[in-house]
Write a protein that holds these residues in place. Structure first.
Motif, short mmCIF file in Angstrom:
data_model
loop_
_atom_site.label_atom_id
_atom_site.label_comp_id
_atom_site.label_asym_id
_atom_site.label_seq_id
_atom_site.Cartn_x
_atom_site.Cartn_y
_atom_site.Cartn_z
N VAL A 30 70.33 44.82 82.71
CA VAL A 30 70.70 46.17 83.15
C VAL A 30 72.19 46.41 82.92
CG1 VAL A 30 70.94 47.67 85.17
CG2 VAL A 30 68.85 46.34 84.84
N GLY A 31 72.50 47.54 82.29
CA GLY A 31 73.88 47.93 82.08
C GLY A 31 74.59 47.20 80.96
N PHE A 32 73.87 46.35 80.21
CA PHE A 32 74.52 45.60 79.13
C PHE A 32 74.86 46.54 77.97
CE2 PHE A 32 74.22 43.25 75.11
CZ PHE A 32 75.17 42.25 75.33
N PHE A 68 79.79 51.34 73.92
CA PHE A 68 79.55 51.85 75.28
C PHE A 68 78.74 53.15 75.25
CE2 PHE A 68 83.16 49.05 75.89
CZ PHE A 68 82.83 48.40 77.08
N THR A 69 77.79 53.23 74.34
CA THR A 69 76.92 54.40 74.28
C THR A 69 75.97 54.43 75.47
OG1 THR A 69 75.37 53.21 72.88
CG2 THR A 69 77.05 54.55 71.78
N GLN A 70 75.51 55.62 75.81
CA GLN A 70 74.58 55.79 76.92
C GLN A 70 73.23 55.18 76.56
OE1 GLN A 70 75.13 57.48 80.03
NE2 GLN A 70 73.15 56.58 80.53
N SER A 377 69.78 48.24 79.04
CA SER A 377 70.65 47.79 77.96
C SER A 377 70.55 48.78 76.80
CB SER A 377 70.22 46.40 77.51
OG SER A 377 70.81 46.07 76.28
N ASN A 378 71.65 48.96 76.08
CA ASN A 378 71.62 49.87 74.92
C ASN A 378 71.33 49.14 73.61
OD1 ASN A 378 74.04 48.57 74.52
ND2 ASN A 378 75.23 50.43 74.16
N VAL A 379 70.76 47.94 73.73
CA VAL A 379 70.39 47.16 72.55
C VAL A 379 69.12 47.75 71.93
CG1 VAL A 379 69.63 44.91 71.70
CG2 VAL A 379 71.46 45.06 73.41
#
Length: 416
Positions: A30-32, A68-70, A377-379
């Protein structure tokens, strides 16, 4: 010789694979925020310059940049799971008091009522002052205290009704126990300074026109729990107020009037309640109360809380009231890539990132927050797997240049 270039290419491909592997490993964190290895070419220095057509000596790792994209926001069942939609970081205070920043909004309450993450760092924000307003001072660790909400004694009562103009005029002396001495009656529950409920009743008596050609005048009397207000029997009844109407049924004036409640249960007495009859009419319609409100309530215990988009922690109490308990603070940076990663989804500011701009959600360019939700995560696993294949091919190609260079060297050694 191409050994140096090939070796640097192998190292670059290896660093790329490490970066991709770390992204893939944290696809469920979460939040990565995913990372990308960035490279630069390398030239050898010489005393007379690099020449007109220099050949480089390979590549090197320039930096590992984070994106740091949403990311997507997913709902949860925990009201203290908080997601940021937009720019900003949660501002955390670790056990030593040092300030860190994170996008991981998985929080819970500790035994002291502070909102903390899995590492024991405390979420900071703005507390509520004695007047119930949010403090605009420095952000500090938020604390939710499970204390009772104090009662609020009623001091305002608004009633909007219609008095039936067709009702007969009553000339008898008012008696709250005798329905023939008043035209209509209505009641509302009010609260004293201890939170006890009392019944405030108002009685309406049609006294007819004050003069020929004038509209009717209605006397209004009141009792609290059956005890008359404004006089003590057997003294003559005293009206709380009188409402005079025009011949069109509109009240000529409806100023608020104080009803002084005499209480004998240890609460504040007398208790002044401002009674406002604004909007009251006298038409040829049945008596009816259009609306009535009072602003008091009894004491209540905290049963739940949630978060508003602007970061306010709002508690719900057993008496049906809500009360703001604090407000979450967010921080943003001019250059988030200048933040120094600390692990555990934590960053600290540096001279490169610049100082933080700390404010409430929705202000100063900061995003809003969402309760019972987390930012994933934005991965992008698909993109990472494609990049992994590309990195593998690059590694093989660089290995091939070393192999080819070795074959050339072997040929030279074997010359006779």
């Amino acid at each position: 010789m191409a050994f140096q270039q090939g070796l640097s290419g192998l190292n670059a491909a290896s660093k790329t694979m490490e970066t991709i592997g770390n992204n893939v490993a944290n696809a469920g964190t979460v939040g990565f925020k995913k990372s990308q290895a960035q490279f630069a070419d390398v030239y050898a220095s010489s005393l007379i310059g690099s020449g007109a057509s220099p050949i480089g000596i390979g590549t090197k790792l320039a930096r590992v940049s984070q994106s740091f994209t949403q990311a997507n926001i997913t709902g949860t069942n925990n009201p203290l799971d908080i997601a940021i939609n937009g720019d900003g970081f949660f501002r955390m205070a670790d056990p030593s008091g040092a300030i860190t920043y994170t996008r991981n909004g998985q929080f819970q309450l500790n035994k002291n009522g502070n909102i903390e993450n899995a590492n024991g760092s405390l979420l900071t924000g703005y507390p509520v002052g004695a007047n119930g307003a949010i403090s605009n001072g420095a952000a500090a660790p938020l604390r939710i205290t499970n204390t009772a909400l104090a009662p609020k004694p009623t001091d305002k009562y608004n009633v909007n009704l219609n008095l039936d103009s067709g009702k007969p005029v009553i000339g008898a002396v008012f008696d709250p126990t005798d329905p023939t001495t008043y035209t209509n009656q209505t009641s509302v529950g009010v609260y004293d300074s201890l939170g006890n409920s009392h019944v405030l009743s108002t009685f309406y008596v049609n006294r007819g026109p004050a003069a020929p050609g004038a509209g009717n005048t209605w006397d209004v009397y009141a009792t609290v729990d059956g005890t008359p207000i404004g006089y003590v029997p057997p003294a003559a009844p005293v009206a709380l107020t009188s409402i005079a109407f025009s011949t069109g049924g509109v009240a000529l004036a409806t100023p608020a009037v104080n009803a002084n409640l005499t209480l004998t249960n240890g609460a504040t007495s007398p208790q002044a309640v401002s009674v406002d009859f604004s909007g009251t009419t006298q038409y040829a319609l049945e008596f009816g109360v259009r609306d009535q409100t009072q602003n008091g309530y009894t004491a209540g215990n905290l049963v739940s809380f949630n978060l508003s988009p602007d970061g306010k922690v709002v508690g719900s109490y057993t008496n049906g009231q809500t009360y703001t308990l604090g407000q979450v603070a967010l921080a943003r940076f001019a250059d988030p890539n200048g933040l120094l990663a600390q692990g555990d989804n934590q960053w600290v500011e540096t001279s490169v990132s610049g100082p933080p701009v700390v404010s409430t959600p929705g202000n100063s360019g900061l995003g809003v927050v969402q309760s019972s939700a987390v930012e994933e995560s934005n991965v992008d696993l698909t993109a990472e797997l494609v990049s992994m294949i590309t990195a593998q091919r690059i590694y093989q190609a660089n290995a091939q240049t070393i192999k080819t260079e070795d074959q050339i060297m072997q040929t030279l050694v074997n010359l006779r």
